[in-house]
Design a protein around this motif. Structure first.
Motif, PDB file in Angstrom:
ATOM      1  N   GLY A 171      47.948 -14.071  46.287  1.00 28.58           N
ATOM      2  CA  GLY A 171      47.053 -14.191  45.146  1.00 28.58           C
ATOM      3  C   GLY A 171      47.681 -13.674  43.870  1.00 28.58           C
ATOM      4  O   GLY A 171      48.853 -13.298  43.837  1.00 28.58           O
ATOM      5  N   PRO A 172      46.897 -13.660  42.799  1.00 32.26           N
ATOM      6  CA  PRO A 172      47.433 -13.227  41.506  1.00 32.26           C
ATOM      7  C   PRO A 172      47.695 -11.718  41.483  1.00 32.26           C
ATOM      8  O   PRO A 172      47.015 -10.951  42.153  1.00 32.26           O
ATOM      9  N   VAL A 173      48.676 -11.322  40.712  1.00 33.91           N
ATOM     10  CA  VAL A 173      48.981  -9.901  40.540  1.00 33.91           C
ATOM     11  C   VAL A 173      48.057  -9.375  39.450  1.00 33.91           C
ATOM     12  O   VAL A 173      48.014  -9.907  38.337  1.00 33.91           O
ATOM     13  N   LEU A 174      47.290  -8.347  39.765  1.00 37.85           N
ATOM     14  CA  LEU A 174      46.304  -7.817  38.827  1.00 37.85           C
ATOM     15  C   LEU A 174      46.935  -6.784  37.901  1.00 37.85           C
ATOM     16  O   LEU A 174      47.854  -6.064  38.302  1.00 37.85           O
ATOM     17  N   PRO A 175      46.433  -6.673  36.673  1.00 37.70           N
ATOM     18  CA  PRO A 175      46.949  -5.637  35.768  1.00 37.70           C
ATOM     19  C   PRO A 175      46.483  -4.262  36.246  1.00 37.70           C
ATOM     20  O   PRO A 175      45.515  -4.159  37.006  1.00 37.70           O
ATOM     21  N   PRO A 176      47.124  -3.203  35.808  1.00 38.56           N
ATOM     22  CA  PRO A 176      46.697  -1.866  36.227  1.00 38.56           C
ATOM     23  C   PRO A 176      45.305  -1.553  35.682  1.00 38.56           C
ATOM     24  O   PRO A 176      44.893  -2.083  34.655  1.00 38.56           O
ATOM     25  N   PRO A 177      44.543  -0.713  36.376  1.00 34.39           N
ATOM     26  CA  PRO A 177      43.195  -0.374  35.900  1.00 34.39           C
ATOM     27  C   PRO A 177      43.264   0.412  34.594  1.00 34.39           C
ATOM     28  O   PRO A 177      44.274   1.050  34.296  1.00 34.39           O
ATOM     29  N   PRO A 178      42.187   0.369  33.821  1.00 32.06           N
ATOM     30  CA  PRO A 178      42.191   1.120  32.556  1.00 32.06           C
ATOM     31  C   PRO A 178      42.225   2.623  32.828  1.00 32.06           C
ATOM     32  O   PRO A 178      41.814   3.073  33.895  1.00 32.06           O
ATOM     33  N   PRO A 179      42.688   3.405  31.875  1.00 31.71           N
ATOM     34  CA  PRO A 179      42.724   4.858  32.079  1.00 31.71           C
ATOM     35  C   PRO A 179      41.311   5.428  32.196  1.00 31.71           C
ATOM     36  O   PRO A 179      40.358   4.885  31.636  1.00 31.71           O
ATOM     37  N   VAL A 180      41.192   6.510  32.931  1.00 31.26           N
ATOM     38  CA  VAL A 180      39.895   7.146  33.161  1.00 31.26           C
ATOM     39  C   VAL A 180      39.617   8.128  32.036  1.00 31.26           C
ATOM     40  O   VAL A 180      40.479   8.937  31.678  1.00 31.26           O
ATOM     41  N   ASP A 181      38.409   8.069  31.472  1.00 28.90           N
ATOM     42  CA  ASP A 181      37.980   9.049  30.465  1.00 28.90           C
ATOM     43  C   ASP A 181      37.283  10.177  31.221  1.00 28.90           C
ATOM     44  O   ASP A 181      36.130  10.051  31.628  1.00 28.90           O
TER      45      ASP A 181
END
Length: 80
Positions: free
Chosen positions: A39-49
């Motif tokens: 499947g597609p390679v996903l971007p990294p998750p957003p940083p946690v606040d």
């Protein structure tokens, strides 16, 4: 005491030699058994606040304490 040290020393030498022989084999097997990504390679998750996270955590703990106090009061009212 002397016999224990000798037994431990000889055991350590044998264990060390066999562990070194097995390491390359384990690495090779891990590379061969690793599944190909699908499947597609996903971007990294957003940083946690973490500030927002902590505020939410405090709110949940306060709500839990309030609920527990309310239930305790109701239980004591039923007992009386």
């Amino acid at each position: 005491m002397y016999t224990v040290k000798c037994a431990m020393a000889s055991r350590g030498r044998r264990g060390g030699a066999s562990a070194r022989e097995d390491e390359p084999r384990r690495d090779e097997q891990a590379e061969q058994q690793a599944p190909a990504p699908r499947g597609p390679v996903l971007p990294p998750p957003p940083p946690v606040d973490y500030g927002v996270f902590m505020q939410g955590l405090v709110q949940v703990m306060q709500t839990q304490a309030h609920t527990q106090a309310t239930l305790q009061a109701q239980l004591e009212a039923q007992v009386e």
